[in-house]
Each structure stands twice: as C-alpha cells, then as structure tokens.
Design a protein around this motif. Structure first.
Motif, PDB file in Angstrom:
ATOM      1  N   PHE A  33       1.061  -0.871  -0.375  1.00 42.04           N
ATOM      2  CA  PHE A  33       0.121  -0.276   0.069  1.00 42.04           C
ATOM      3  C   PHE A  33       1.156   1.011  -0.319  1.00 42.04           C
ATOM      4  O   PHE A  33       0.626   2.086  -0.631  1.00 42.04           O
ATOM      5  CB  PHE A  33      -0.564  -0.491   1.009  1.00 42.04           C
ATOM      6  CG  PHE A  33      -1.507   1.445   1.035  1.00 42.04           C
ATOM      7  CD1 PHE A  33      -2.857   1.861   0.438  1.00 42.04           C
ATOM      8  CD2 PHE A  33      -1.281   2.517   2.204  1.00 42.04           C
ATOM      9  CE1 PHE A  33      -3.887   2.383   0.350  1.00 42.04           C
ATOM     10  CE2 PHE A  33      -2.196   2.957   2.417  1.00 42.04           C
ATOM     11  CZ  PHE A  33      -3.735   3.099   2.022  1.00 42.04           C
ATOM     12  N   LEU A  34       1.888   1.376   0.669  1.00 42.66           N
ATOM     13  CA  LEU A  34       3.020   1.614   0.570  1.00 42.66           C
ATOM     14  C   LEU A  34       3.900   2.667  -0.626  1.00 42.66           C
ATOM     15  O   LEU A  34       3.707   3.518  -0.925  1.00 42.66           O
ATOM     16  CB  LEU A  34       3.546   2.307   1.641  1.00 42.66           C
ATOM     17  CG  LEU A  34       4.798   2.909   2.215  1.00 42.66           C
ATOM     18  CD1 LEU A  34       4.520   5.199   2.526  1.00 42.66           C
ATOM     19  CD2 LEU A  34       6.065   2.977   3.084  1.00 42.66           C
ATOM     20  N   THR A  64       6.410 -10.298 -10.081  1.00 40.53           N
ATOM     21  CA  THR A  64       5.717 -10.096 -10.733  1.00 40.53           C
ATOM     22  C   THR A  64       4.545  -9.386  -9.355  1.00 40.53           C
ATOM     23  O   THR A  64       3.974  -8.811  -9.852  1.00 40.53           O
ATOM     24  CB  THR A  64       4.840 -12.016 -10.190  1.00 40.53           C
ATOM     25  OG1 THR A  64       5.977 -12.808 -10.960  1.00 40.53           O
ATOM     26  CG2 THR A  64       3.664 -12.136 -10.991  1.00 40.53           C
ATOM     27  N   SER A  65       5.011  -9.769  -7.710  1.00 39.55           N
ATOM     28  CA  SER A  65       3.323  -8.948  -7.477  1.00 39.55           C
ATOM     29  C   SER A  65       4.544  -7.278  -7.228  1.00 39.55           C
ATOM     30  O   SER A  65       4.018  -6.660  -7.570  1.00 39.55           O
ATOM     31  CB  SER A  65       4.587  -9.480  -6.084  1.00 39.55           C
ATOM     32  OG  SER A  65       3.327 -10.444  -5.489  1.00 39.55           O
ATOM     33  N   GLY A  66       5.882  -7.065  -7.826  1.00 45.46           N
ATOM     34  CA  GLY A  66       6.479  -5.799  -7.400  1.00 45.46           C
ATOM     35  C   GLY A  66       6.165  -5.175  -9.113  1.00 45.46           C
ATOM     36  O   GLY A  66       5.468  -3.883  -9.310  1.00 45.46           O
ATOM     37  N   PHE A  67       5.759  -5.800 -10.242  1.00 48.41           N
ATOM     38  CA  PHE A  67       5.457  -5.129 -11.432  1.00 48.41           C
ATOM     39  C   PHE A  67       3.420  -4.650 -11.555  1.00 48.41           C
ATOM     40  O   PHE A  67       3.179  -3.725 -11.085  1.00 48.41           O
ATOM     41  CB  PHE A  67       5.551  -6.628 -12.721  1.00 48.41           C
ATOM     42  CG  PHE A  67       4.131  -6.258 -13.573  1.00 48.41           C
ATOM     43  CD1 PHE A  67       4.741  -4.851 -14.570  1.00 48.41           C
ATOM     44  CD2 PHE A  67       3.353  -6.301 -13.708  1.00 48.41           C
ATOM     45  CE1 PHE A  67       4.566  -4.529 -15.596  1.00 48.41           C
ATOM     46  CE2 PHE A  67       2.000  -6.082 -14.923  1.00 48.41           C
ATOM     47  CZ  PHE A  67       3.176  -4.969 -15.670  1.00 48.41           C
ATOM     48  N   ILE A  68       2.536  -5.721 -10.391  1.00 54.29           N
ATOM     49  CA  ILE A  68       2.052  -5.899  -9.858  1.00 54.29           C
ATOM     50  C   ILE A  68       1.658  -4.365  -8.997  1.00 54.29           C
ATOM     51  O   ILE A  68       0.921  -3.638  -9.507  1.00 54.29           O
ATOM     52  CB  ILE A  68       0.750  -6.784 -10.149  1.00 54.29           C
ATOM     53  CG1 ILE A  68       0.826  -7.931 -10.703  1.00 54.29           C
ATOM     54  CG2 ILE A  68      -0.557  -6.211  -8.797  1.00 54.29           C
ATOM     55  CD1 ILE A  68       0.742  -9.352 -10.431  1.00 54.29           C
ATOM     56  N   ILE A  69       1.713  -3.959  -8.470  1.00 55.03           N
ATOM     57  CA  ILE A  69       2.107  -3.229  -6.843  1.00 55.03           C
ATOM     58  C   ILE A  69       1.916  -1.675  -8.004  1.00 55.03           C
ATOM     59  O   ILE A  69       1.698  -0.665  -7.674  1.00 55.03           O
ATOM     60  CB  ILE A  69       2.509  -3.193  -6.201  1.00 55.03           C
ATOM     61  CG1 ILE A  69       2.380  -4.409  -5.317  1.00 55.03           C
ATOM     62  CG2 ILE A  69       3.063  -2.298  -4.815  1.00 55.03           C
ATOM     63  CD1 ILE A  69       3.562  -5.118  -4.274  1.00 55.03           C
ATOM     64  N   VAL A  70       3.958  -1.813  -8.952  1.00 50.72           N
ATOM     65  CA  VAL A  70       4.167  -0.334  -9.334  1.00 50.72           C
ATOM     66  C   VAL A  70       2.966  -0.049 -10.278  1.00 50.72           C
ATOM     67  O   VAL A  70       2.635   1.084 -10.461  1.00 50.72           O
ATOM     68  CB  VAL A  70       5.178  -0.327  -9.686  1.00 50.72           C
ATOM     69  CG1 VAL A  70       5.819   0.179  -8.567  1.00 50.72           C
ATOM     70  CG2 VAL A  70       5.354  -1.379 -10.625  1.00 50.72           C
ATOM     71  N   MET A  71       2.016  -1.255 -11.059  1.00 50.93           N
ATOM     72  CA  MET A  71       0.981  -0.845 -12.009  1.00 50.93           C
ATOM     73  C   MET A  71       0.117  -0.111 -11.484  1.00 50.93           C
ATOM     74  O   MET A  71      -0.764   1.244 -11.944  1.00 50.93           O
ATOM     75  CB  MET A  71       0.846  -2.102 -12.865  1.00 50.93           C
ATOM     76  CG  MET A  71       1.431  -2.234 -13.863  1.00 50.93           C
ATOM     77  SD  MET A  71       1.946  -1.245 -15.065  1.00 50.93           S
ATOM     78  CE  MET A  71       0.521  -1.648 -16.067  1.00 50.93           C
ATOM     79  N   ILE A  72      -0.300  -0.636 -10.212  1.00 50.40           N
ATOM     80  CA  ILE A  72      -1.277  -0.069  -9.940  1.00 50.40           C
ATOM     81  C   ILE A  72      -1.520   0.915  -9.087  1.00 50.40           C
ATOM     82  O   ILE A  72      -1.994   2.001  -9.537  1.00 50.40           O
ATOM     83  CB  ILE A  72      -1.834  -1.173  -8.913  1.00 50.40           C
ATOM     84  CG1 ILE A  72      -2.318  -2.829  -8.729  1.00 50.40           C
ATOM     85  CG2 ILE A  72      -2.922   0.108  -7.708  1.00 50.40           C
ATOM     86  CD1 ILE A  72      -2.498  -3.651  -7.766  1.00 50.40           C
TER      87      ILE A  72
END
Length: 178
Positions: A33-34, A64-72
C-alpha cells in the motif's frame, strides 16, 4: 518532496545493508500500500521521479508482485492527474495563461481527444506520463480510452525496471555491470 526523497535514501541504505526485506516484512499489508501511494505521488506531484520505486519494488517484492504493485500505483496516479485536471484544469489555466488564452490552449490540448492522436502523444511523452495525464484531463478524451492506452504504455517500462530491481537482488554483481 523532502519526505519522499528521505524515503528513497533510507530504502537504498536499508537495501545495501540487507535490512530492507525485514523492514518490509514488518510492515505487512501496509508495505505494498505504501509503495502504491508513493508511486501515485510521483505522478501527482510532477517533479518527483518514480524510477527508484520501480527498482525498489522489484528488489523487495520480486518481479511479479513488484510489477503489479507499481502498475496499480501508476494507473491510480495517472487517473488522479486526469481527474484533477478535468475538475480544476480550466481554473488553473485561467490563472497561468489568462482568461483570453484559455480557449486556444484547450483547442491545442483537444488534439489528443482521439485514440490515434493520444497514442501518438503518449509515444512523444513517454518520459513524462504525468504531463500527458494532466493534458488528457483537459481534453475531451474518454477516461476509459485514456486509462487503457496509458496502461499499455506503462507495461514495458515498468517490466524493465522491476525486472532490473529483482535481478539486482538475485544476481547483483552480474547485473550491476550491465
């Protein structure tokens, strides 16, 4: 700006010392979230650069998770820019360019109101997505068209930086020289 800059410095210091992963794990749910909020901030407050967040996200959360987080974060941040401009853009324009020049600026911005012209503009402003997000809010482009095209343009850039960040952690010496 100072808070975000301090956070970058702290993050790289913790990464170098090998303590970043434990700090992130201690934040639990709040860590992604941060990162999302920080990424949004780099678009909404235009002078802030977001590249370090892509790299850190890949290093901390993996590809994968890093990509999703920054894309959001990128999609939400661009959306906020669009809606701020849609709501307050003309008022701000009046302040900066004068009431007599607002119409000519809006005519110029409306060049990007079609899908084809927005794609061309997105190619031209690939390194300044926040500027185009604010401009799109002033145009007559549909929000859904803006979001879809804008998101597609984020994918290759975000993928590259997040992969680089995750590779730094896994194979730091080899990828450092690359």
């Amino acid at each position: 700006f100072v808070f975000v800059a301090a956070l970058f410095v702290l993050s790289f210091w913790l990464l170098r010392n090998g303590e970043l992963q434990s700090v992130v794990e201690s934040l639990g749910f709040w860590a992604p979230f941060l990162v999302i909020v920080l990424k949004m901030t780099t678009l909404i407050i235009a002078p802030l650069g977001g590249t370090p967040i892509y790299v850190l996200s890949g290093a901390v959360f993996g590809p994968t998770s890093g990509f999703i987080i920054v894309m959001i974060g990128d999609i939400l941040g661009s959306s906020v820019c669009f809606f701020i401009s849609r709501k307050y853009g003309e008022k701000v324009l009046k302040t900066f360019v004068g009431e007599n020049n607002v119409e000519s600026v809006l005519k110029t911005v409306n060049i990007i109101s079609t899908t084809k012209s927005f794609i061309k503009a997105r190619l031209g402003f690939v390194s300044m997505p926040e500027l185009l997000s604010y401009a799109a809010g002033l145009s007559k482009i549909k929000f859904s068209t803006f979001t879809f095209i804008n998101s597609l343009f984020y994918v290759p850039v975000v993928s590259l930086y997040v992969f680089f960040g995750s590779a730094l952690v896994e194979l730091s010496v080899k990828y450092f020289f690359i």
